[in-house]
Design an enzyme around this catalytic site. Sequence first.
Site: not given
Length: 409
Positions: A61, A311
């Site tokens: 992110k 992720s």
Amino acid sequence: MNYRTAHPLRSVTLDDVRGAQKMLSGVARTTAMEGSRHLSQLVGAPVQLKCENLQRTGSFKLRGAYVRIAGLLPEERAAGVVAASAGNHAQGVALASSLLGVHATVFMPHGAPLPKVSATREYGAEVRLTGQVVDETLAAAQDYAARTGAVFIHPFDHPDIIAGQGTVGLEILEQCPEVRTILVGVGGGGLLAGIAVAVKAIRPDVRIIGVQAEGAAAYPPSLAVGHPVAVANPATMADGIKVGKPGVVPFGIVRELVDEMRTVTEDQLSAALLLCLERAKLVVEPAGASPVAALLASPDTFEGPVVCVLSGGNVDPVLLQRVLRHGMSAQGRYLAVRLRLTDRPGALATLLGVLSGVDANVLDVSHVRTDPRLGLSEVEVELHLETKGPAHCAEVGQCLRDAGYTVIP
């Protein structure tokens, strides 16, 4: 690339992603690519793990958040930024804002994992706990933006966010140039869309597959009707991909460039997280383990070399404990049984002797004596056992029945 605040529907190009990569130099790590012998044997082809769980703030992110905030006009930066998140996006916005000297206000729901709240504050953001679910938190953040002029930083539905996330795709092509299939976990779609833009522009032959949690799979019905539709009450342990509706910008890219969308169950997510921990020695959150879950579900359906994008690794320790136990149970390595005994001295010792004889390790024992369903001389016992797989679980059950015990469903 011009990173000025853009129309939200403009397309994202390879040049945008390359520009983002230059901007992120010295900010985001080029994360490791680790081979997995176990998964490679399972698939029958090389499998690599792209370790974004080792990125700064513990997930990808930071990439998109930094690119988005760095592209703001001076007057926009002066007004500050605001975001809503239960974890990963919050930390990415907090660190990016701190590095760029921009004040960040992050709304997080009550009940957000304490480690994530603490980390967001430590990265320099002002944290406001509002609402019980992310939708309420999101509404509070958007209201704050309208009242104060702060720029709302969306977690996935903006071209600059997608361009930043797409730098993961460029790194994959650099680290594994022979890649044939890339698996990516999907919530709103920003990471998947960014990787698709970067990879398909350079290697259109690479197959890109999105993976969603079965209980929060908004993309399959959306792709079926040709526009984003909401899933009512999304439910999954994988909070990083627990998104009820695809973003408009990533949806258009995914529809055009992504080859396939798959879903995985909670049991498959648990097993994948456990595998990453035991075999790869990597702490991965359930959302980050979703590509591995898809691989485990049908290993013979992927052309290798395969890259699974892990992720994120921001998993709450309490959730990790529950997920690991769930994963062990799904693999037949953990068994909970309930049965009734005559409440007399030595009854429990006799039961434990039976279990010892079948080599079941007792982890925990609890008694219930005050239940109206029990007879005056009965006690109900619940045991948590460490077992060696489905066959051993069946053997334990049969051994108990042979000894005269009735196992309660």
